[in-house]
Write an enzyme that holds these catalytic residues in place. Sequence first.
Site, PDB file in Angstrom:
ATOM      1  N   ALA A 241       0.442  -1.988 -10.205  1.00 39.30           N
ATOM      2  CA  ALA A 241       0.146  -0.971  -9.189  1.00 39.30           C
ATOM      3  C   ALA A 241       0.904  -1.242  -7.893  1.00 39.30           C
ATOM      4  O   ALA A 241       1.625  -2.234  -7.756  1.00 39.30           O
ATOM      5  CB  ALA A 241      -1.354  -0.915  -8.939  1.00 39.30           C
ATOM      6  N   HIS A 242       0.693  -0.360  -6.925  1.00 37.10           N
ATOM      7  CA  HIS A 242       1.479  -0.382  -5.687  1.00 37.10           C
ATOM      8  C   HIS A 242       1.257  -1.658  -4.871  1.00 37.10           C
ATOM      9  O   HIS A 242       0.201  -2.243  -4.870  1.00 37.10           O
ATOM     10  CB  HIS A 242       1.189   0.854  -4.825  1.00 37.10           C
ATOM     11  CG  HIS A 242      -0.249   1.005  -4.431  1.00 37.10           C
ATOM     12  ND1 HIS A 242      -0.759   2.181  -3.976  1.00 37.10           N
ATOM     13  CD2 HIS A 242      -1.291   0.143  -4.432  1.00 37.10           C
ATOM     14  CE1 HIS A 242      -2.039   2.040  -3.691  1.00 37.10           C
ATOM     15  NE2 HIS A 242      -2.375   0.806  -3.962  1.00 37.10           N
ATOM     16  N   ASN A 243       2.344  -2.072  -4.195  1.00 37.33           N
ATOM     17  CA  ASN A 243       2.334  -3.192  -3.251  1.00 37.33           C
ATOM     18  C   ASN A 243       2.098  -4.553  -3.886  1.00 37.33           C
ATOM     19  O   ASN A 243       1.811  -5.524  -3.188  1.00 37.33           O
ATOM     20  CB  ASN A 243       1.296  -2.973  -2.142  1.00 37.33           C
ATOM     21  CG  ASN A 243       1.657  -1.822  -1.235  1.00 37.33           C
ATOM     22  OD1 ASN A 243       1.059  -0.751  -1.324  1.00 37.33           O
ATOM     23  ND2 ASN A 243       2.659  -2.003  -0.386  1.00 37.33           N
TER      24      ASN A 243
END
Length: 347
Positions: A241-243
């Site tokens: 997922a993001h980051n």
Amino acid sequence: MADPAAQYTAEALARRFELEVVGDGDIVVEGVCALEPGRERRLAFAETARQRDIAAASRASLLIVPRQLIDLDRPVLLVSDTPRLSFARVAAVFERPASEPGIAPGAVVAASAQVAPSASVGANAVIGERAVIGAAVIVGAGGVIESDTTIGMGSTIGPRAVIRSGTMLGERVVVGAGAVIGERGFGLVPGPAGLEAVPQLGGVRIEDDVEIGANSTIDRGAIDDTVVRTGVKIDNQVHVAHNCVIGAHTVIAGCTGIAGSCTIGSRCMIGGGVGIGDHVSIADGAIITAASQVPKDIDTEGVYSSTFRAMPARAWRKRLALFRALDRIEARLKRVETKNGISGDPL
């Protein structure tokens, strides 16, 4: 898929992979094979002295062997302290699919894109505006490289893989068929009318020698980039997922899901089907066994598990009944301890 055009002499392989040649270094091989029975013009390996008879009888033209097998009666040997590792490295040179440089009919390449002359763009692939496709890159049939994306030298993008806008891939990156790199992250915030999407303005940076399996997905960051460090190996059907930041040389097996803003250390081994909660940090060198759930930080290198092994269904149902009764069992135990004047640690 092996490259049918690749051929190497024993001497050339020895120089490239720092091996010792014993015998005729001009013998040519064009692929690899199993030690038993072996194949002509192929390379195999043996690991231990117990394989002496099999190695001696193998039909392989070239063997990588440990030093204790250096006296085998063979035309040529490559000697290594770590034969399996050396074999893996040599085998990789034959793995890259053969592909003619150029742009196949039906591919669409934006006028502002830069495609190296030695790159190969497959049928019906799409290369977006200002994309940079490096030397010897292969973009498979139906692959999509969106605008402002950079693909480093020697990388391979599988059929129907999608590299979204602004993604940066290093050198020798392998992206499997159907993978999606740089999709918007799953960022939502409650509002008066329900959940509202948080803009995902970051990108994805994939460093050198990373492998990303088929149908895996890596989301772009909300503000900062999602980063996958050098040498990471990601299996099929993994979601990052993001980051997130994945440390160098970490290995992640299939169907694992990593929630947003996680930091995974270097040289970690994460088994199949693991679930890692958001904002979790995992120490360098941690090993997480298959199907484990990781809701909190892991601060120390070690082996971590959180699941039961498979057991007969009847036995599992009995244990499940005990799990459901734990609160009542704890309360009963406390009453017994109180009645008998026992002061114990809480369960």
